[in-house]
Design a protein around this motif. Structure first.
Motif, short mmCIF file in Angstrom:
data_model
loop_
_atom_site.label_atom_id
_atom_site.label_comp_id
_atom_site.label_asym_id
_atom_site.label_seq_id
_atom_site.Cartn_x
_atom_site.Cartn_y
_atom_site.Cartn_z
N VAL A 155 -5.22 -2.82 -8.90
CA VAL A 155 -4.92 -1.75 -7.97
C VAL A 155 -6.24 -1.17 -7.45
CG1 VAL A 155 -4.77 -0.07 -9.86
CG2 VAL A 155 -3.70 0.46 -7.68
N THR A 156 -6.24 -0.81 -6.19
CA THR A 156 -7.36 -0.11 -5.59
C THR A 156 -6.88 1.25 -5.12
OG1 THR A 156 -8.21 -2.21 -4.78
CG2 THR A 156 -9.16 -0.23 -3.84
N ILE A 157 -7.59 2.28 -5.52
CA ILE A 157 -7.29 3.62 -5.00
C ILE A 157 -8.38 3.96 -4.02
CG2 ILE A 157 -6.95 6.05 -5.57
CD1 ILE A 157 -6.32 5.18 -8.45
N ARG B 161 -4.68 6.56 -1.18
CA ARG B 161 -4.06 5.31 -0.76
C ARG B 161 -4.23 4.24 -1.83
NH1 ARG B 161 -5.37 3.40 5.28
NH2 ARG B 161 -7.45 3.71 4.44
N VAL B 162 -3.11 3.73 -2.27
CA VAL B 162 -3.08 2.83 -3.41
C VAL B 162 -2.57 1.46 -2.96
CG1 VAL B 162 -1.79 2.39 -5.54
CG2 VAL B 162 -2.81 4.65 -5.11
N LEU C 198 1.63 9.85 -7.37
CA LEU C 198 1.00 9.26 -6.18
C LEU C 198 1.41 10.01 -4.92
CD1 LEU C 198 1.19 5.40 -6.84
CD2 LEU C 198 -0.69 7.00 -7.28
N ARG D 291 0.98 0.32 -10.88
CA ARG D 291 1.35 1.65 -10.40
C ARG D 291 1.05 2.73 -11.44
NH1 ARG D 291 7.04 1.37 -7.18
NH2 ARG D 291 6.96 -0.77 -6.40
N THR E 194 0.85 -1.19 0.00
CA THR E 194 0.00 0.00 0.00
C THR E 194 0.88 1.24 0.00
OG1 THR E 194 -1.82 -1.09 1.14
CG2 THR E 194 -1.72 1.30 1.33
N CYS F 140 -9.54 8.76 -3.38
CA CYS F 140 -9.63 9.76 -4.44
C CYS F 140 -10.91 10.57 -4.19
CB CYS F 140 -9.68 9.08 -5.81
SG CYS F 140 -9.63 10.26 -7.17
N THR G 211 -1.73 -2.43 -4.46
CA THR G 211 -1.61 -3.19 -5.69
C THR G 211 -1.48 -4.67 -5.40
OG1 THR G 211 0.81 -3.15 -5.87
CG2 THR G 211 -0.37 -1.25 -6.73
N ALA H 200 -2.64 3.57 -11.51
CA ALA H 200 -3.02 4.43 -10.38
C ALA H 200 -2.43 5.82 -10.52
CB ALA H 200 -2.55 3.79 -9.07
#
Lengths: 360, 360, 360, 360
Positions: free
Chosen positions: B25-27, B11-12, B346, B134, B5, B30, B14, B137
């Motif tokens: 990937v989860t962001i 907060r990203v 990021l 990456r 993370t 946002c 992967t 994101a």
């Protein structure tokens, strides 16, 4: 979101300004059962202390660490370790000459821009005084790591243009504290000291490079993909006041090599350990320690406080002159050494614990 | 404790390996209300894609990004943005030549030492394939930042011994994508390309330096004392595969200057903005942006995969030869550029949000 | 700062809305070496699935879990486990009757107030559809815990006014899935089912209580002072849609006892284990497990969607009528059981790992 | 991984044991510009202090809060606020009667099982003495919230079997501190006091329920899906010593209602604010505040320390008798009130800041 906590499992939170009542640090996550040597903490503080030699600032600072919690009968209990360091003289000095002026290459302007409400006394939280709390915490981390056979040794590799010109393997690291510069090459140290004294006499300052060598780290520490061991080291070192660059292993110089010349061949040594014949990887591959020595270099810019008048602006945006005065370090390097040791120790203590949960 | 993370407010997280089913990937974090341009995400993916030119690997990879959540009617909703990228050909190739061997200067040995259970297919999670997530994101972060007038432009500054030899102000950064190397100095780019082709012909690899310039960041971003803006940038960039060093502003070269020559004088410009006459600070003072351009340099080592036999050991610790074969990048630099852009984005997106809670 | 990550070391991040493309979850921190049974994950999904019996909603949902990463040759590798669940029918239905209306006791108004940009399709992220990702992750956690001999068994203890009236020790927990209600007291289950059918016929809904019993947790899990084991359980359970209360051990009823009647006396059992004669502590003392069964109860309110017209307002603040229609659960309890199991498993998996770093 | 930090943006870290040198707390993330009233912090400490009335323990404790950092000229600077509270009498008392014995329903056994190294002096970190640091931090949070018009008022709703039997709307909350019990129903307060005195005379203890009412929170605070506002409140409250249950809004009683009776209808009030006609939601819908009063109830068990001999075991697992002696609270409720206030304030201060980053 403020950033005064370091680490995830060995978690350190600091507070305190240069001219407030005091500084402090809480370590949450130090495992229970560690015999804590409070004298050894104090010894690290002494390595960072102003006034320790003629090549550092002669400013007075309190550096007595008071341990408030987290130990019982000499051992850590697993509960948070709280430490405070009182400021010796917190009465307001006369800051009228700078209270509304932005000192060039200091953090005065950016703190004011960020928070709106600036503590102009000696830089407030942006002062290197803040690193005293880091050194206290780092000394605890170093004791934790010592139990695993890990040694962290930083030294001054360069001051201005003066370099040791040697790899760490060519130096006797037991000599680090044998001179005021903290350079284990006595001949280079003498020239560096001379340079610092000359710079000081000129009312000026000079930068340099600290090198750090960490031995004894077992293979397997570091958490890809974002918390690679060298990435965490890089962040921790870059967070030290005046640090402008970080490189590990072959670093910037390694980019000119071809892969065939850069790769570290594996072999098995007499103790059946997997080893590398060279160590351009700097003890870290894919962000994870491989059992070789970890080493890195950190660049420190010249201290911003100088004894000459400088052009600047005040809070109203008007042109002003910042008059040079006061006691300052002509070169931050000798005192940066224990701070680099401390930050490296905080990173490794954290990854020591993190590595415990990688497997069933 | 795993480290997949990135960031605190933007907060990203992967996941994914080079030869598994897919990556993603989860962001989380946002802000709601951002018009999300999915095509623009895909364009950044194309800048990172293998096979884009003759100086990068010709390996095939799927790079279609599928957006699963977090938007409604073209705008972000404030809920997590989930994206997946399926691997095109996940059938097990024949890896029998390396499955128990440790490739020199790869992460094979350290992953095995850490986790006990190694995915030997193409490096698994240690493969640069991971950076695809990456970039996806980062492309979202770049769109968020664009709304604040912020531009992030990375380029190749050095390949092996070949340097642009110019400061970024002397270059026309709109030329970055005008050649395959991604160097905005056409003459240097031509020589770099030649060098890469020569290296490739030799079955070898070469390193280099990426420089990144970020304009438009307002004063006040960055969170001392540990999450200083340059410290977070340093960590993010160092976490990219093959990165060995990071410096910002005057960097390593600045250490030889005296403070009187290094300090950046303040003045007020025609728009009543506080500015600095020089920018050795690299747009960051005390860990906080000061409104000037932020710039840094990152060192990338030569790719470890080469076409020649190398000495190594296998899991049993026996001496083996790792035979060189397969398609690989002769030089990671051209494809590293969009990854540096992504990681810088990021970090800045995170600090953009963090700066919102500094004052009442 | 968004809150879509659960846990610290066994860290779960979810994404996805009820009518987007799909949902997903990343587990970062699952130790390497766990044999992962994908079928078992799917079985837990089936326990949560709509349409599984006549007392739950007959809505159609896809619940096939696709595993994208984190395993190799059937075992976890220590790298992130990515899973996605595609929504079966994501084409926009007709939501014109509610798109600008706030359904009473739903999250429509608060999401709109918070984010400004509302996804009105089936509640978006506020829909209980979101819990599908939790169940998938929880099933992995349950497999991790099973290896330590830990069993988590939730069941329906109360529906409306109908209670089992029995302690968990008096029930045969192997009967939980023997009826559609998931109540291990067959006689009570029959009455509960009857009640749910009656409520459904009336176009109305009813609440209830889930009880959860966790056996096999060794002494020493839980992290005072803020992350006490029951505090983390409480938060995790309260985060489930419709949950209004949490109590563990003697709970609310225990407050009327005197200390002399409430305290659990210690003794040493035949296996030399320290035990308590009674278990009003609910297996947790000072926030740390003591080796006894952990048990807690969770209150679930009646589902907000009902088949009758309700007074409300729209986005413009005008009075409107929300017309009752659509398929919904008359009682959330039977499907809440696997979600409670999942959330309890996530908390325990996290503390299982956290307990590894307490001592030298 | 230790759990001594609360919150994400308004982040509080505490340290300290009951009989160590002192306790302390660091608040990282309090926005700059808040006028901090140190006297008001001290007043909250006095509400928690032992010896404040005849129905609480007569033990002596130091409760003077010393502010070490984070303010300048009376206002917060945005840097960490450090506070310490020294223990008045930290000399080792005679603990020989319990040092190796596990007191029933205390945390002696679980701390020993967890950490191996137990601080037996007055419970060490498991002592309620620890909550002093929470109250100091909570008082700062309350001042931050007061600036947004938010009021947090907790009171004793039940002692043993004695209940106010009234909703909070029926009570005059300005009367909370008008009696020693902290119950705003004078008649019930008198009976509660009588009960506590009787229990005390019997050398026994009794539990109860605290209710908390929070007014002035705007719509939009709370972070689904895991950090819902009530979930964070639940965790924070459950982390208080002796707390066994938490319910908000209609709570456990609400489960017996049908949806048609439970739902809160929306309307628009005279000030054009969206309101609900009833408030069974407890001011929170979908985990996000809706602008109505937030209220919850918390169950506290009877204090474990009693004046009678109890069966137990020692560290060797041998049967022993724990002899009742010492000063203790017959009922924790009156002193729990300011602690509940403090924890609720910490949660709301955190979500106050978190809500700032939800939208562009």
């Amino acid at each position: 979101m403020s950033g005064n906590t370091h680490g995830t499992l060995f978690r350190v939170t600091t507070f305190g300004e240069s001219h407030g009542v005091g500084l402090g640090v809480t370590i949450d996550g130090c495992p229970a059962g560690l015999s804590l040597d409070v004298e050894a903490i104090q010894r690290e503080m002494a390595r960072r202390r102003p006034g320790q030699s003629r090549i550092v600032t002669q400013r007075k600072e309190g550096d007595g660490v008071e341990l408030l919690s987290g130990t019982f009968e000499g051992k850590t209990t697993g509960t948070p370790i709280g430490m405070v360091i009182y400021n010796q003289d917190q009465r307001s000095k006369d800051y009228s000459h700078i209270y509304d002026k932005y000192r060039p290459s200091h953090a005065d302007y950016t703190f004011a821009a960020k928070y709106g409400h600036r503590d102009y006394r000696g830089g407030g939280r942006s002062s290197a005084r803040e690193t005293a709390a880091r050194v206290a915490a780092g000394a605890v981390a170093q004791q934790l790591l010592a139990g695993f056979g890990i040694k962290i040794r930083s030294y001054v590799d360069q001051v201005g243009d003066i370099r040791t010109g040697k790899e760490h393997e060519e130096l006797d690291l037991s000599l680090i504290d044998s001179n005021d510069v903290r350079c284990p090459d006595p001949e280079a140290a003498a020239r560096m000291e001379e340079e610092i004294l000359a710079v000081r006499k000129a009312g000026d300052t000079i930068g340099g490079v600290v090198k750090c060598v960490i031995s004894g780290v077992p293979p397997g520490w570091g958490e890809p993909v974002f918390d690679k061991l060298h990435a965490d080291l890089g962040k921790a070192i870059l967070s030290i006041n005046a640090c402008k660059g970080f490189e590990y292993g072959s670093g910037f110089a390694g980019v000119t090599l071809r892969g065939s010349a850069h790769n570290d061949a594996f072999y098995t040594d007499a103790d059946d350990r997997v080893r590398t014949r060279t160590n351009r990887s700097g003890g870290i591959q894919g962000g994870i320690s491989n059992g070789e020595d970890i080493y890195f270099r950190a660049a420190f810019k010249p201290v911003a406080t100088i004894i000459s008048d400088q052009e600047s602006v005040n809070e109203a945006g008007e042109s002003v002159t910042v008059v040079g005065k006061g006691r300052h370090d002509p070169c931050v390097l000798p005192r940066a050494v224990p701070i680099v040791d401390a930050m490296a120790a905080l990173v490794l203590a954290d990854h020591c614990l993190r590595a415990r949960v990688n497997r069933l």
